[in-house]
Design a protein around this motif. Sequence first.
Motif, PDB file in Angstrom:
ATOM      1  N   ASN A 187       0.782  -1.232   0.000  1.00  0.00           N
ATOM      2  CA  ASN A 187       0.000   0.000   0.000  1.00  0.00           C
ATOM      3  C   ASN A 187       0.819   1.290   0.000  1.00  0.00           C
ATOM      4  O   ASN A 187       0.347   2.322   0.458  1.00  0.00           O
ATOM      5  N   PHE A 188       2.058   1.226  -0.447  1.00  0.00           N
ATOM      6  CA  PHE A 188       2.803   2.475  -0.563  1.00  0.00           C
ATOM      7  C   PHE A 188       2.434   3.162  -1.862  1.00  0.00           C
ATOM      8  O   PHE A 188       2.272   2.510  -2.898  1.00  0.00           O
ATOM      9  N   ARG A 189       2.261   4.467  -1.815  1.00  0.00           N
ATOM     10  CA  ARG A 189       1.751   5.203  -2.969  1.00  0.00           C
ATOM     11  C   ARG A 189       2.881   5.574  -3.933  1.00  0.00           C
ATOM     12  O   ARG A 189       4.015   5.811  -3.516  1.00  0.00           O
ATOM     13  N   ASN A 190       2.538   5.662  -5.197  1.00  0.00           N
ATOM     14  CA  ASN A 190       3.441   6.181  -6.231  1.00  0.00           C
ATOM     15  C   ASN A 190       4.830   5.560  -6.229  1.00  0.00           C
ATOM     16  O   ASN A 190       5.818   6.191  -6.569  1.00  0.00           O
ATOM     17  N   GLY A 191       4.921   4.324  -5.756  1.00  0.00           N
ATOM     18  CA  GLY A 191       6.217   3.636  -5.790  1.00  0.00           C
ATOM     19  C   GLY A 191       7.278   4.192  -4.871  1.00  0.00           C
ATOM     20  O   GLY A 191       8.471   3.970  -5.082  1.00  0.00           O
ATOM     21  N   VAL A 192       6.902   4.947  -3.835  1.00  0.00           N
ATOM     22  CA  VAL A 192       7.920   5.553  -2.978  1.00  0.00           C
ATOM     23  C   VAL A 192       8.684   4.527  -2.150  1.00  0.00           C
ATOM     24  O   VAL A 192       9.755   4.833  -1.625  1.00  0.00           O
ATOM     25  N   LEU A 193       8.119   3.308  -2.044  1.00  0.00           N
ATOM     26  CA  LEU A 193       8.819   2.297  -1.250  1.00  0.00           C
ATOM     27  C   LEU A 193      10.244   2.104  -1.773  1.00  0.00           C
ATOM     28  O   LEU A 193      11.168   1.837  -1.024  1.00  0.00           O
ATOM     29  N   ASP A 226       5.922  -0.551  11.350  1.00  0.00           N
ATOM     30  CA  ASP A 226       4.678  -0.913  10.681  1.00  0.00           C
ATOM     31  C   ASP A 226       3.532  -0.031  11.165  1.00  0.00           C
ATOM     32  O   ASP A 226       2.766   0.529  10.373  1.00  0.00           O
ATOM     33  N   PHE A 227       3.451   0.117  12.462  1.00  0.00           N
ATOM     34  CA  PHE A 227       2.385   0.939  13.047  1.00  0.00           C
ATOM     35  C   PHE A 227       2.514   2.391  12.583  1.00  0.00           C
ATOM     36  O   PHE A 227       1.541   3.040  12.213  1.00  0.00           O
ATOM     37  N   MET A 228       3.743   2.891  12.576  1.00  0.00           N
ATOM     38  CA  MET A 228       3.964   4.294  12.254  1.00  0.00           C
ATOM     39  C   MET A 228       3.663   4.630  10.794  1.00  0.00           C
ATOM     40  O   MET A 228       3.300   5.750  10.479  1.00  0.00           O
ATOM     41  N   VAL A 229       3.839   3.673   9.898  1.00  0.00           N
ATOM     42  CA  VAL A 229       3.589   3.995   8.489  1.00  0.00           C
ATOM     43  C   VAL A 229       2.199   3.577   8.006  1.00  0.00           C
ATOM     44  O   VAL A 229       1.741   4.051   6.971  1.00  0.00           O
ATOM     45  N   HIS A 230       1.550   2.674   8.730  1.00  0.00           N
ATOM     46  CA  HIS A 230       0.254   2.190   8.227  1.00  0.00           C
ATOM     47  C   HIS A 230      -0.945   2.641   9.042  1.00  0.00           C
ATOM     48  O   HIS A 230      -2.042   2.737   8.515  1.00  0.00           O
ATOM     49  N   ASP A 231      -0.780   2.883  10.319  1.00  0.00           N
ATOM     50  CA  ASP A 231      -1.944   3.167  11.148  1.00  0.00           C
ATOM     51  C   ASP A 231      -2.625   4.477  10.739  1.00  0.00           C
ATOM     52  O   ASP A 231      -1.975   5.529  10.689  1.00  0.00           O
ATOM     53  N   PRO A 232      -3.907   4.435  10.434  1.00  0.00           N
ATOM     54  CA  PRO A 232      -4.601   5.645   9.970  1.00  0.00           C
ATOM     55  C   PRO A 232      -4.608   6.765  11.018  1.00  0.00           C
ATOM     56  O   PRO A 232      -4.479   7.943  10.662  1.00  0.00           O
ATOM     57  N   LEU A 270       1.591  11.816   3.046  1.00  0.00           N
ATOM     58  CA  LEU A 270       1.667  10.493   3.688  1.00  0.00           C
ATOM     59  C   LEU A 270       1.896   9.377   2.670  1.00  0.00           C
ATOM     60  O   LEU A 270       1.289   9.355   1.598  1.00  0.00           O
ATOM     61  N   ALA A 271       2.754   8.433   3.039  1.00  0.00           N
ATOM     62  CA  ALA A 271       3.298   7.504   2.053  1.00  0.00           C
ATOM     63  C   ALA A 271       2.388   6.327   1.750  1.00  0.00           C
ATOM     64  O   ALA A 271       2.449   5.772   0.658  1.00  0.00           O
ATOM     65  N   THR A 272       1.559   5.913   2.704  1.00  0.00           N
ATOM     66  CA  THR A 272       0.712   4.743   2.450  1.00  0.00           C
ATOM     67  C   THR A 272      -0.734   5.180   2.216  1.00  0.00           C
ATOM     68  O   THR A 272      -1.156   6.226   2.720  1.00  0.00           O
ATOM     69  N   THR A 273      -1.475   4.367   1.483  1.00  0.00           N
ATOM     70  CA  THR A 273      -2.859   4.732   1.171  1.00  0.00           C
ATOM     71  C   THR A 273      -3.710   4.827   2.438  1.00  0.00           C
ATOM     72  O   THR A 273      -4.545   5.708   2.549  1.00  0.00           O
ATOM     73  N   GLU A 274      -3.464   3.921   3.422  1.00  0.00           N
ATOM     74  CA  GLU A 274      -4.246   3.981   4.663  1.00  0.00           C
ATOM     75  C   GLU A 274      -4.144   5.360   5.293  1.00  0.00           C
ATOM     76  O   GLU A 274      -5.143   5.956   5.691  1.00  0.00           O
ATOM     77  N   GLN A 275      -2.914   5.828   5.398  1.00  0.00           N
ATOM     78  CA  GLN A 275      -2.710   7.108   6.078  1.00  0.00           C
ATOM     79  C   GLN A 275      -3.127   8.284   5.191  1.00  0.00           C
ATOM     80  O   GLN A 275      -3.708   9.249   5.652  1.00  0.00           O
TER      81      GLN A 275
END
Lengths: 318, 291, 428
Positions: free
Chosen positions: C133-139, C329-335, C348-353
């Motif tokens: 779920n990282f956006r725009n390939g930033v991973l 994991d919590f810091m990058v995904h938790d909404p 924000l880097a992930t779609t959830e956030q």
Amino acid sequence: MTLVKEAPARPAGKRSAAPAAGRRGRRRENLAGYLFMSPWIAGFLLLTAGPMIASLYYAFTRYNLFTPPEWVGFDNFTTMFQDPRWQKSVEVTLKYVVVATPLKLLLALGVALLLAQKRRGQGLYRAAFYMPSLIGASVSVGFVWRALFSDDAIVDRGQKIFGLDVGGWIGNPDYVIYALVALSIWQFGAPMVIFLAGLKQVPQELYEAAEVDGAGPLRRFWNITLPMISPVLFFNVLLESIHAFQVFGSAYVVSDTRCGPADATLVYTCYLYQKGFKEAQMGFASAMAWTLVVAVALVTAVLFWSQKKWVHYEEAAK
Amino acid sequence: MTSATTPVVHTAGERRRFGSVVWHVGALAILAVVLYPVIWVVGASFKPSKDIIASLELLPTEPVWANFSGLADGISGISISSFFWNSLMYAVLAVAGVVLSSSLTAYAFAKIRFVGRNLLFTLMIGTLLLPYHVLLIPQYVLFRNLELTDTLVPLVAGKFLATEAFFVFLMVQFMRGLPRELDEAAKLDGCGHFRTYWSIVLPLSRPAIITSAIFTFINAWNDFMGPLIYLNTPEKYTVSLGLMMFRDQEGISNYGSMIAMSLVALIPVIAFFMAFQRYLIDGMATSGLKG
Amino acid sequence: MRTSRNVERRTILKAAGATAATLGLAATTGCGGDGASADGTVTLRYAWWGGEPRTIAIKKTIALFEKKYPKIKIKPEFTDYEAFWEKFQTQASGGNPPDVFQNAVGFLRKYDKRGVLMDLKSQSDAGNLSLDNFRNGVLANGQVDGKQIGIPVGANTMALVIDLKAFEKAGVEAKMGWTWDDYFDALQTIQDKLKIAGDTGYFSIMYLYDLYLRQNGKAFFTDSDLGFTEDDLTQWWEDGYKRVRSGLVADPKKVEQVKPKSALSAGLAASEFTWDNFSIRYEGEGESDYGLAPIPTTDGKQTGQYLGSLMLSAFSGTKHPKEVAQFIDFMVHDPEVGKIMGYDRGILATTEQYEAFTPTDDNNKGVKAYEEEVAEAGVLGKITPHPSGADVIEAAFLRIGGEVAQGKAKPADAAKTLFSEAKAAFAG
């Protein structure tokens, strides 16, 4: 450095030896001496000598702090001597030492002469004049100095009255060093106090005698004050030059941490710091540090050598 | 009140008064130059944060309290008083360390004849020439191996181990100036070195000790590099590190509170200095003056 | 005279001695432990740089995390940017860096080379950390040689910050796809009409030169070297210096003396290139209104832009890799974390956030609109590689560019200096 030895040697020699003490007494003295010295000895071995030897070793290695040091002989030194930024830092530092030290001491001496006179409010003035030295190289000094020496600020306006328009010192690589010098002079408290201490010890009778002989104030200063305080002057020159060679904090805050513009305030330790702590070239930085140690030792030696010619040690000064 | 003496007294008094006026004018002129930057800082602390950088005015046009009142809220969830407490602990320990260890060492140099004294004295003076950067990394590695980072130990260990050569030197010179009869009398009374040191030399060396204390306090209070390298937990930061927290290279720096706090930070130093400065001259009096 | 006051002195000093001894004892008890305690609670050190708003926000997210994972305690460490990296280097060299820390692209290879960074792939395989779920390939920004050594928390890109009032008053406009000629013409108009400089000193910014090079089929770095020639740089700096002398670029002496304020917010010029998430500072420092404008192009199309990232990295030697991974994991995904952090470290880097947070203030709205506009224009490319030493070279570029601006170094000599310093930085 060997010249320093003279200072302790003299009183030691004068001391009357306790005749009956004998060998046991001497052994007890040795024991007591080393017992009293033990904190210093521990500190010297652990925190000074050990790290010194380590850094001397680093000076001949390539060392980025992470991988073990790699022996490169004199490479760091040859690179250093050819490095234009190193040369620049030497130039900046020498300029700073040569300009700031005498001016600061001159002001400190002048003010000390003023304060040595018994006047009302003298103690208050003394405390107030010491104030800048209390502030040290605080961030607020950085702010105020940058503000004072900016274009159209007070110093610039004052200059313009005399037809000198350089558009502020802080942004100008040719002038910013003088803002640093000004900061050094502003913090003249410590040498002033030392001068005051020296002036206090000049016997009053000498002045009274000179006055009877009809000597004016200038003559009295030249013939009595100056020779009598020459040991203090020497001490101040020595201390302030060593400090000036090692100046860091003021360059750091006045230049807003960059020691610029265009490396114009790149004092020696600032470059050393950048190399060591920003770029992690500890080998190079150590070589720089040791070069500075040698340079300062040389200057110290020259000063000690020269003192024979102009410093008067008056045994009866008390 | 005889008329014959009046003119003489009159001219001498006048001359003295003239001298006094000149003296005060001179002193005041120097005072103005010396204090101008200090006043600027005080003025700046009452300016809105936006106006501080590159502002040319000495005093604020409309003084604001926000910079100081903002301090009450702390910074980043840490109360400002904790920075002051940490700095105070550091400074007090540093002073205690320097006074104890330097006076012991100085006593040995000045009053005890032992083998190797001159060599050690030369070594000690030699350490004055060392730029402290050269020792920083090896010392850091040492303290890390001892698992003592993030404590005050690395910052004050050197003070308790008399590595501050300047103060040792100052005290040596002072103790040498003390009348020798005193400690010789003590010896005749059967006092050992420790008694002589503790009961006679130490009390008499008060000016030199207080002078060292003043400088140590100021240096520790203003120290930036040491705390920067050794302290990790923000709650343990000293004032000098805490000040940096107002800075933000990527957002909005709060220069107003930064300058206000640096001003508040001056108060303890000034208080300490004022309380003890009258000893400063006496303490310096014998340093380096005699050969 | 002196001896008469002996007693008094003695008591004072004795008292002082006693106090010192007590304090000395107190000092040695303050040591911190290094991890697991008796009840199985694990303590992790988490370090970042940034100002007060970031710290307050992060502390809130830490509280959330500790509530969800009661067995993990987080010990925060924070300073400003400069101090952070100095501290980090000393700590890391001593084998004592924080377990988790904020990281930037320029430092990845440097600390990977020194073995400081953990490859988080294994933790992802173990199910402790999701790389989805990282956006725009930033991973990819956190990948080096097939290893995942950083997990992006946000995405940002270079932008041109403009003084909106000045641009309006001069009647010039910044448009997507405008060329460098258009840009400098606009600056000229501003200079003519408003009597202020146009730009604050574009040619000393490494990341802008990178974009310019990318527009011309090159890049500032290759995987292990500089991606341009001395002649390229000489030309770039010669043009820049010409514009300083003509007044199109602000007088470097004035720029210097308003520091640490930006010359743009000080009103010395009307535009400045920087990262879009830094743009909040101008509102805070300056009197005008500021906005984000497109990067000028060479061909009328390609801006050369890419998304950079701030990341979270982990120490390779941490005693608690699993907990570290759970924390990241919590810091990058938790909404909820996304809602609290907002765009402080970039979009924000992930779609959830990203979906959890809706900006309400002008600055964040502006940043969001800007990155959307850039993404829609299809100009985003793959990130320029950052070899070990990139951080040192960025500083050198800024410094040497400043010398050129001040007329203290000829562009050709300056370019030569940069190349020789870069060589040393790569080797370091």
